[in-house]
Design an enzyme around this catalytic site. Structure first.
Site, PDB file in Angstrom:
ATOM      1  N   CYS A  47     -27.773  -4.370  48.165  1.00 34.53           N
ATOM      2  CA  CYS A  47     -29.247  -3.727  48.971  1.00 34.53           C
ATOM      3  C   CYS A  47     -28.936  -3.914  50.474  1.00 34.53           C
ATOM      4  O   CYS A  47     -29.607  -3.218  51.178  1.00 34.53           O
ATOM      5  CB  CYS A  47     -30.099  -4.715  48.599  1.00 34.53           C
ATOM      6  N   HIS A 106     -33.242 -10.481  49.175  1.00 28.72           N
ATOM      7  CA  HIS A 106     -33.195  -9.061  48.887  1.00 28.72           C
ATOM      8  C   HIS A 106     -33.593  -8.271  50.423  1.00 28.72           C
ATOM      9  O   HIS A 106     -34.570  -8.456  51.081  1.00 28.72           O
ATOM     10  CB  HIS A 106     -34.329  -8.842  47.987  1.00 28.72           C
TER      11      HIS A 106
END
Length: 472
Positions: free
Chosen positions: A113, A422
């Site tokens: 990510c 994230h």
């Protein structure tokens, strides 16, 4: 139920039943089916005047076989479309991208990510995409290493694929070359690839592109990365003890917002980021000493990148810890007071023209004596953050910066450590809407919610902001 005849224009309908248990509006609907005249346009003559929608049939005295007159214009007949409906999934993928108003997402290939969010932010820069399109497979020069060349080609091909499809894309080739060029992104733990720092990925990719595009023989793109992202700084360095002074210049690809208890807003953090202390040898004292370094901007880029310095090395846990403090940032950033005196002088006229143009849009009168000369000189043309050339390339028409920037992308981090959590990209589209790129899942967002990604908790918080210059 009585049956009546109805004359309308040249036509007569001899046997129309009236259900007297229903209001006259139902009768009008029957006539609409016969004539095509909508009920609101029907004028039907009965005893006492025109027939009203809610009249009582018992008081109207309508008799069996009675002839009623109706006036009114029918709706135009609906024409059968020459072409049937076209569903979005039946369109070519290039047209689907235009219809949806966003490009595709990127599959997460295992803790990637950090890379996906970086790519989505940089993919939103049309001038960079245009420069990459001009980079050919044979464009590698002798002083460029093979993996830098291959990474540039992979970025070019990936950006093109994102623009051609609405389906999520798997960036396999780009990731493979990235890990070969920069082995730190190939680190593993217990057989799985580790999460990495998005800022490091951003920095390494920009550096690679600055080398590969600069090495091209085409003068048009020889300095494209420097023009788009490069910031020139001039610094005054002074020794606290001896008072000796010197100056130096440097080029960077982003500013840093330093976060402390005193910093509540991006602008405050940027000011602190331009001031620092360093220890070095003093020729006057003949030993090491503490020097202060104060920098200001001497040249501005088309896209201003700002990193929030949220991570620091924590010895107790032997990892990067995160500063969760809330730091507000604007949709419009003015860096005029961070610039050198010489650059401020250059920015004054374009800023005045920009103010006059914006006031004119608001209907405000301009009382500046030089406004007419400015209109002639610059065509009173203001380019906003949403305006780009057709090809996305740097415009050949001379433009001038104003020191005012509009927010066009935010890269956020959710979690407590740079090496975990994230990363997500929030990108402004060419049509002005915002899209959250959470790997392969693009989601439209309201612009009002973008400044709320300012920190203060465990939710997504801004780590990198990218602003586009407002020029004339």
């Amino acid at each position: 139920m009585p049956t009546v005849s109805v004359k309308w224009q040249k036509e007569t309908f001899p046997a129309v039943e009236i259900d007297t248990s229903q209001p006259p509006y139902v009768f009008k609907c029957q006539l609409y089916d016969l004539t095509g005249v909508p009920p609101e346009r029907q004028k039907i003559m009965v005893k006492g005047g025109l027939l009203k929608d809610d009249a009582d049939w018992a008081t109207l005295g309508v008799k069996q076989g009675q002839r009623l007159m109706m006036m009114g214009t029918a709706d135009e007949a609906v024409k059968v479309p020459e072409k049937g409906p076209v569903f979005m999934e039946d369109l070519p993928e290039e047209e689907q991208v235009v219809t949806v108003g966003q490009s595709a997402g990127l599959f997460n290939l295992g803790n990637t990510c950090y890379m996906n969010s970086t790519l989505q932010c940089l993919h939103s820069v049309p001038e960079l995409k245009a420069a990459l399109q001009n980079y050919t497979n044979s464009g590698r020069s002798n002083d460029l290493d093979q993996f830098s060349h291959l990474l540039t080609v992979a970025a070019r091909d990936l950006f093109s694929e994102l623009d051609r499809t609405v389906r999520p894309v798997a960036p396999l080739q780009f990731l493979s070359v990235l890990r070969k060029k920069y082995p730190q992104f190939a680190q593993q733990h217990n057989g799985a690839y580790m999460q990495q720092d998005a800022e490091e990925c951003w920095t390494q990719l920009i550096y690679t592109l600055s080398q590969s595009l600069k090495s091209s023989n085409s003068s048009e793109i020889s300095a494209v990365v420097k023009t788009l992202f490069g910031i020139d700084l001039v610094s005054r360095i002074r020794c606290i003890e001896s008072g000796e002074e010197s100056s130096e210049t440097e080029s960077v690809y982003g500013l840093k917002c330093h976060i402390s208890q005193e910093v509540n807003h991006l602008h405050e953090g940027l000011k602190r980021g331009l001031k620092s202390e360093l220890e070095k040898a003093s020729p006057v004292l003949g030993r090491g000493a503490i020097f202060t370094k104060e920098s200001c901007i001497s040249n501005l880029p088309r896209y201003l990148t700002v990193q929030f310095v949220r991570f620091f090395w924590k010895r107790e846990t032997n990892q990067k810890a995160k500063i969760l403090r809330k730091v507000d940032y604007p949709l419009e950033l003015d860096v005029y007071d961070l610039c050198s005196e010489e650059l401020r002088s250059t920015l004054q006229t374009p800023r005045q023209i920009l103010r006059e143009a914006e006031n004119a849009k608001l209907g405000l009168k301009v009382h500046n004596k030089n406004s007419q000369e400015n209109d002639v000189a610059f065509g009173n043309s203001v380019e906003s953050s949403a305006a780009t050339s057709n090809e996305g390339a740097l415009s050949e028409k001379k433009t001038q910066l104003t020191g005012i920037y509009d927010l066009v992308a935010v890269l956020t981090h959710k979690g407590r450590s740079a090496d975990s959590g994230h990363y997500v990209a929030w990108v402004k589209q060419e049509n002005g809407s915002w899209v959250q790129y959470d790997d392969d899942n693009p989601i439209f967002q309201r612009e009002d919610d973008i400044p709320k990604l300012s920190g203060g908790g465990d939710w997504h918080m801004a780590y990198i902001c990218m602003f586009k210059a407002r020029v004339i």
